[in-house]
Design a protein around this motif. Sequence first.
Motif, PDB file in Angstrom:
ATOM      1  N   MET A 132       1.025  -1.143  -0.042  1.00 48.15           N
ATOM      2  CA  MET A 132      -0.151  -0.062  -0.033  1.00 48.15           C
ATOM      3  C   MET A 132       0.762   1.445   0.026  1.00 48.15           C
ATOM      4  N   GLU A 133       2.024   1.224   0.579  1.00 44.45           N
ATOM      5  CA  GLU A 133       2.951   2.209   0.715  1.00 44.45           C
ATOM      6  C   GLU A 133       3.453   2.705  -0.838  1.00 44.45           C
ATOM      7  N   MET A 134       3.527   1.431  -1.477  1.00 46.82           N
ATOM      8  CA  MET A 134       4.066   1.575  -2.930  1.00 46.82           C
ATOM      9  C   MET A 134       2.826   2.269  -3.888  1.00 46.82           C
ATOM     10  N   SER A 135       1.753   2.092  -3.466  1.00 43.65           N
ATOM     11  CA  SER A 135       0.774   2.341  -4.220  1.00 43.65           C
ATOM     12  C   SER A 135       0.498   3.875  -3.948  1.00 43.65           C
ATOM     13  N   SER A 136       0.523   4.314  -2.713  1.00 40.76           N
ATOM     14  CA  SER A 136       0.482   5.756  -2.456  1.00 40.76           C
ATOM     15  C   SER A 136       1.371   6.616  -3.221  1.00 40.76           C
ATOM     16  N   SER A 137       2.735   6.014  -3.029  1.00 36.72           N
ATOM     17  CA  SER A 137       3.846   6.823  -3.774  1.00 36.72           C
ATOM     18  C   SER A 137       3.648   6.799  -5.291  1.00 36.72           C
ATOM     19  N   ILE A 138       3.246   5.889  -5.953  1.00 35.57           N
ATOM     20  CA  ILE A 138       2.912   5.960  -7.482  1.00 35.57           C
ATOM     21  C   ILE A 138       1.736   6.910  -7.530  1.00 35.57           C
ATOM     22  N   TYR A 139       0.867   6.830  -6.552  1.00 35.54           N
ATOM     23  CA  TYR A 139      -0.452   7.952  -6.911  1.00 35.54           C
ATOM     24  C   TYR A 139      -0.139   9.274  -7.223  1.00 35.54           C
ATOM     25  N   LYS A 140       1.153   9.544  -6.710  1.00 32.60           N
ATOM     26  CA  LYS A 140       1.672  10.901  -6.943  1.00 32.60           C
ATOM     27  C   LYS A 140       1.667  11.427  -8.201  1.00 32.60           C
ATOM     28  N   SER A 141       2.062  10.439  -9.045  1.00 31.68           N
ATOM     29  CA  SER A 141       2.311  10.482 -10.565  1.00 31.68           C
ATOM     30  C   SER A 141       0.823  10.527 -11.219  1.00 31.68           C
ATOM     31  N   TRP A 142      -0.051   9.913 -10.608  1.00 33.93           N
ATOM     32  CA  TRP A 142      -1.195   9.710 -11.370  1.00 33.93           C
ATOM     33  C   TRP A 142      -2.000  11.081 -12.088  1.00 33.93           C
ATOM     34  N   VAL A 143      -2.437  11.023 -13.390  1.00 43.10           N
ATOM     35  CA  VAL A 143      -2.895  12.078 -13.931  1.00 43.10           C
ATOM     36  C   VAL A 143      -4.586  11.517 -14.615  1.00 43.10           C
ATOM     37  N   PHE A 144      -5.589  12.283 -14.077  1.00 49.26           N
ATOM     38  CA  PHE A 144      -6.731  11.858 -14.432  1.00 49.26           C
ATOM     39  C   PHE A 144      -6.928  11.743 -15.937  1.00 49.26           C
ATOM     40  N   THR A 145      -6.533  12.997 -16.728  1.00 46.65           N
ATOM     41  CA  THR A 145      -6.695  12.965 -18.130  1.00 46.65           C
ATOM     42  C   THR A 145      -5.898  12.032 -19.109  1.00 46.65           C
ATOM     43  N   ASP A 146      -4.884  11.293 -18.343  1.00 45.03           N
ATOM     44  CA  ASP A 146      -4.173  10.191 -19.204  1.00 45.03           C
ATOM     45  C   ASP A 146      -4.835   8.914 -18.977  1.00 45.03           C
ATOM     46  N   GLN A 147      -5.968   8.961 -18.279  1.00 50.70           N
ATOM     47  CA  GLN A 147      -6.717   7.572 -18.347  1.00 50.70           C
ATOM     48  C   GLN A 147      -7.533   7.613 -19.399  1.00 50.70           C
ATOM     49  N   ALA A 148      -7.614   8.562 -20.336  1.00 47.59           N
ATOM     50  CA  ALA A 148      -8.229   8.379 -21.877  1.00 47.59           C
ATOM     51  C   ALA A 148      -7.384   7.399 -22.349  1.00 47.59           C
ATOM     52  N   LEU A 149      -8.141   6.483 -23.242  1.00 49.99           N
ATOM     53  CA  LEU A 149      -7.418   5.401 -23.837  1.00 49.99           C
ATOM     54  C   LEU A 149      -6.383   5.978 -24.827  1.00 49.99           C
ATOM     55  N   PRO A 150      -6.866   6.812 -25.713  1.00 45.52           N
ATOM     56  CA  PRO A 150      -5.815   7.189 -26.735  1.00 45.52           C
ATOM     57  C   PRO A 150      -4.620   7.911 -26.081  1.00 45.52           C
TER      58      PRO A 150
END
Length: 411
Positions: A132-150
Amino acid sequence: MIHTHIAEILCVKPKTKKTKTMEEDVKNKKTKKTMKIEGEVVVMKKNLLDFKDTMASLLDRIHELLGRRVSLHLISSLQPDPGIRSFFYSSRLHLLHPHFRDTMNINALARHVLINSDGVLERTVFPSRYAMEMSSSIYKSWVFTDQALPKDLLKRGVAVEDPSSDNGVKLLIEDYPFAVDGLEIWSAIKTWVTEYCSFYYKNDRTVQTDTEIQSWWTELRTEGHGDIQHESWWPSMQTRDDLIETCTIIIWIASALHAAVNFGQYPYAGFLPNRPTVSRRFMPEPGTKEYTELEESEEVAFLKTITPQLQTLLGISIIEILSMHSTDEIYLGQRDSPNWTADDEPLEAFKRFGKSLEVIENNIIRRNNDKRLKNRTGPVNIPYTLLYPNTTDYTREGGLTGKGIPNSVSI
């Protein structure tokens, strides 16, 4: 001299097939055994890579860690307050309501038994208490708009921009089932969302003055994602295009993306040696006790390295449950009630959406039967159906079907 020469010739033994000496036999046996051991080492190395790859999929924003905690945390955070929750029932964006069916319940259950501290996930994957610590760390680079498939395909380097294409991208790999099927699904969802939003929101001004939309979007960012609320990539929700893209991404994540990464787990990892979740020992080095054990019995050494029996039973049981469709599944393009709106135009647009998904079903069947597309079935000859919408299926059979896109994350 001549007689002596003839005698020598006559005394020459006829040529016979060269026989293997005892030394050669021993050498060959050693070579075969060495090759077998080296082959087992290769398998172990593959499994070590698989451990990393397992976590890569877990940590790739869409699976158990980031799937439940990041991308789908977005969905959970859409309804944190009773006043905002009523938005989905009264607002013109009733469009999104089917895509939150049972999500709050499954996320609450996951927090109690699956992704909690010392829970099932931490007991069955190799990072253990650090998962879970790893997931929290990676979340910092998460971008909502990048979830669009294209955008996702562009970011991963498997597509290039192509303005002439409907989706704005061109795949660099023709035989890529997830991307090919996914782009068709993405296009169908976006067309449906565009038609729906265009009926209720005639221009950008109508989006800006919709207090329910603006309150929902503000709470989603400030409460649901408070630690990254000031990132510049968040859509401003000041235009109809912002609304269309946002709703398309949410529906894509909740339906097709989750189906693609979730319902194929058991067929791929149900036989655990094919996809171990932990490694209990380092790679054996020549001259060590572990390497001697490997020389004596490859299978015993292998089984001592991968996931132990109890963890295996627990892990397989979990992925079997996660990979099963429920008997009350409502698939993309279906509604639990035909009277979900009183407006005729959205109803007709939804029918068109369903028809487009039926066409995609036929396209997937056709591609799976195309012998040129080797990746559609792979060496085990199992067709790729994870993004088969199953819109035409009302049997509600459920089980390990390996196909079907539910409207929401409910498992």
